[in-house]
Design a protein around this motif. Structure first.
Motif, short mmCIF file in Angstrom:
data_model
loop_
_atom_site.label_atom_id
_atom_site.label_comp_id
_atom_site.label_asym_id
_atom_site.label_seq_id
_atom_site.Cartn_x
_atom_site.Cartn_y
_atom_site.Cartn_z
N SER A 190 -8.99 -10.66 0.97
CA SER A 190 -10.27 -11.37 0.96
C SER A 190 -10.96 -11.19 -0.38
O SER A 190 -10.61 -10.32 -1.18
CB SER A 190 -11.18 -10.84 2.08
OG SER A 190 -11.59 -9.51 1.81
N THR A 191 -11.96 -12.04 -0.61
CA THR A 191 -12.90 -11.84 -1.70
C THR A 191 -14.27 -11.64 -1.08
O THR A 191 -14.53 -12.10 0.04
CB THR A 191 -12.90 -13.04 -2.67
OG1 THR A 191 -13.63 -12.71 -3.86
CG2 THR A 191 -13.52 -14.28 -2.04
N ASP B 57 -10.87 -15.28 -11.69
CA ASP B 57 -9.96 -16.21 -11.02
C ASP B 57 -8.79 -15.52 -10.36
O ASP B 57 -7.89 -16.17 -9.82
CB ASP B 57 -9.43 -17.23 -12.04
CG ASP B 57 -8.63 -16.55 -13.15
OD1 ASP B 57 -9.08 -15.49 -13.62
OD2 ASP B 57 -7.56 -17.06 -13.53
N GLN B 58 -8.78 -14.19 -10.36
CA GLN B 58 -7.67 -13.41 -9.83
C GLN B 58 -8.02 -12.83 -8.45
O GLN B 58 -9.20 -12.60 -8.14
CB GLN B 58 -7.33 -12.27 -10.79
CG GLN B 58 -6.88 -12.74 -12.17
CD GLN B 58 -5.63 -13.58 -12.10
OE1 GLN B 58 -4.59 -13.13 -11.61
NE2 GLN B 58 -5.71 -14.81 -12.59
N PRO B 59 -7.02 -12.53 -7.61
CA PRO B 59 -7.27 -11.97 -6.28
C PRO B 59 -7.50 -10.46 -6.35
O PRO B 59 -6.71 -9.65 -5.85
CB PRO B 59 -5.99 -12.32 -5.51
CG PRO B 59 -4.92 -12.31 -6.56
CD PRO B 59 -5.58 -12.87 -7.80
N VAL C 207 -9.94 3.05 -12.56
CA VAL C 207 -8.51 2.75 -12.62
C VAL C 207 -8.35 1.26 -12.89
O VAL C 207 -9.31 0.48 -12.78
CB VAL C 207 -7.79 3.12 -11.31
CG1 VAL C 207 -7.90 4.62 -11.04
CG2 VAL C 207 -8.34 2.33 -10.14
N ALA C 208 -7.15 0.86 -13.24
CA ALA C 208 -6.86 -0.56 -13.45
C ALA C 208 -7.04 -1.31 -12.13
O ALA C 208 -6.81 -0.75 -11.05
CB ALA C 208 -5.44 -0.73 -13.97
N PRO C 209 -7.45 -2.57 -12.18
CA PRO C 209 -7.65 -3.32 -10.94
C PRO C 209 -6.35 -3.52 -10.18
O PRO C 209 -5.26 -3.53 -10.76
CB PRO C 209 -8.22 -4.65 -11.44
CG PRO C 209 -7.79 -4.76 -12.86
CD PRO C 209 -7.77 -3.37 -13.38
N SER C 210 -6.48 -3.68 -8.86
CA SER C 210 -5.36 -3.99 -8.00
C SER C 210 -5.52 -5.42 -7.50
O SER C 210 -6.64 -5.93 -7.37
CB SER C 210 -5.28 -3.03 -6.81
OG SER C 210 -5.09 -1.70 -7.25
N TYR C 211 -4.40 -6.07 -7.18
CA TYR C 211 -4.44 -7.47 -6.80
C TYR C 211 -3.77 -7.67 -5.44
O TYR C 211 -2.77 -7.04 -5.11
CB TYR C 211 -3.75 -8.33 -7.86
CG TYR C 211 -4.43 -8.24 -9.20
CD1 TYR C 211 -5.53 -9.04 -9.50
CD2 TYR C 211 -4.03 -7.31 -10.15
CE1 TYR C 211 -6.18 -8.94 -10.73
CE2 TYR C 211 -4.67 -7.19 -11.37
CZ TYR C 211 -5.75 -8.01 -11.66
OH TYR C 211 -6.40 -7.90 -12.85
N GLY C 212 -4.36 -8.55 -4.64
CA GLY C 212 -3.81 -8.88 -3.34
C GLY C 212 -3.70 -10.39 -3.20
O GLY C 212 -3.00 -11.04 -3.97
N LYS C 213 -4.43 -10.95 -2.24
CA LYS C 213 -4.49 -12.38 -2.07
C LYS C 213 -5.86 -12.74 -1.50
O LYS C 213 -6.59 -11.87 -1.03
CB LYS C 213 -3.37 -12.88 -1.15
CG LYS C 213 -3.37 -12.24 0.24
CD LYS C 213 -2.21 -12.77 1.07
CE LYS C 213 -2.17 -12.10 2.45
NZ LYS C 213 -1.08 -12.66 3.29
#
Length: 349
Positions: A254-255, A239-241, A172-178
């Motif tokens: 988190s990363t 560079d994305q969360p 699936v397409a990536p999801s982004y958080g922080k």
């Protein structure tokens, strides 16, 4: 947040690889295939039996990575593999939760050209299956550096280099958080791998996470080897969360970066420590996140979480996976290096 960065593959790669055969191997990169087999239990392993070790089991064919799925509580799960030089040491495999059909699943172990294995469990389990990944072909890789605006960024090997044939595409397409913090992990890998093997290791882990665990993509956001090579993990932008699958209950803020190897009694080598620290110093700085100090986060819960859903958990900005989840990851020697990693990351930031 800084503007979205992009990865530029070193154009010198093709120029440096003279000859059609060499160029072809580098252009296609590693090639991976998956296969499975049921694990027959010893005759003495009845419903009343406890710990057991299987006899030597030959795999259907040569394999480079292996992990397991089962029903029930297996306790501590360990594996050793037979390579041309003999048997490896026993490697303990963390459970990663419930996979397809409700089966429990283990972390995978890199075996690097094995033909047989033994499995050890300390409790009764049922319906055990082994999942194997074989990686063949070119193992030379292109290295890349994050582009303009990424002051202090380490050199990063992009997905397009370790998986040029797109053999582990995200479901699936990536999801982004922080990115409020980072978790440090280790893979289950013998430490005698060569620098040229790491691209194959990353591809094999991705295939296992996707095809055996049923995850959308590789779980880690980044991976770092003992030689200081940094690899892009989960797709979506370095560079994305990007929300990974690396710390149950904490992924949205988190990363996650994994040291490739098992550093329980020997430390992660200095090139790896330096690269991992510089990576985290850069990654946390993108979101103006400190590399030192603590933060209180709300646990998302889960079967592998140390804390129930909704609990307020105080965590270091650079924490070990074991600080949030019920695991031994990262193992002791690497865990003891986290204070140094925090200091070096602060200097890099």
């Amino acid at each position: 947040m800084a503007a979205r960065l992009f990865v530029v593959i070193c154009a010198a790669l093709l120029c440096a690889l003279a000859g059609g055969a060499a160029s072809s191997a580098a252009a296609t990169g590693p090639r991976a295939s998956d296969f499975e087999a049921a694990v027959a239990l010893p005759a003495a392993h009845s419903a009343a039996a406890g710990a057991f070790v299987t006899p030597t089991r030959r795999a259907p064919r040569r394999f480079d990575l292996v992990g397991f799925r089962w029903r029930g509580d297996a306790g501590t799960v360990s594996v050793r593999v037979r390579r041309p030089g003999g048997w490896s040491a026993w490697l303990d495999l963390d459970a990663t939760g419930s996979g397809p059909q409700g089966l429990r699943e283990s972390e995978p172990a890199w075996s690097g050209g094995a033909d047989a294995y033994q499995l050890r469990m300390t409790r009764r389990a049922r319906a055990i299956r082994a999942h194997f990944v074989l990686v063949t072909g070119g193992r030379r890789i292109a290295r890349a550096r994050a582009a303009k605006g990424s002051t202090g960024a380490p050199t990063i090997v992009p997905r397009s280099s370790w998986d040029p044939a797109n053999q582990c595409p995200p479901r699936v397409a990536p999801s982004y958080g922080k990115v409020d913090m980072a978790f440090v992990h280790n893979t289950v890998t013998a430490n005698d791998y060569a620098a040229a093997d790491t691209a194959a290791i990353v591809l094999a882990i991705c295939r296992y996470h996707r095809n055996s665990n049923g995850w959308n993509d590789i779980g880690y956001n980044f991976l770092v080897d003992r030689y200081g090579q940094v690899f892009e993990g989960r797709a979506g932008g370095i560079d994305q969360p990007v929300i990974g699958a690396q710390a149950q209950g904490y992924n949205r803020f988190s990363t996650g970066v994994s040291a490739i190897g098992t550093y329980s009694t020997v430390p992660f080598p200095d090139p790896g420590v330096q690269a991992l620290s510089r990576l985290l110093g850069w990654k946390l700085t993108i979101g103006a996140t400190p590399t030192q100090g603590t933060i209180v986060e709300t646990s998302g819960g889960g079967s592998l979480n140390r804390y129930p859903a909704g609990a307020a958990v105080s965590l270091n900005r650079i924490a070990g996976h074991r600080d949030g989840d019920a695991t031994d990851c990262p193992v002791n020697a690497l865990y003891a290096q986290l204070a140094t990693i925090r200091s070096l990351a602060a200097a890099a930031a």
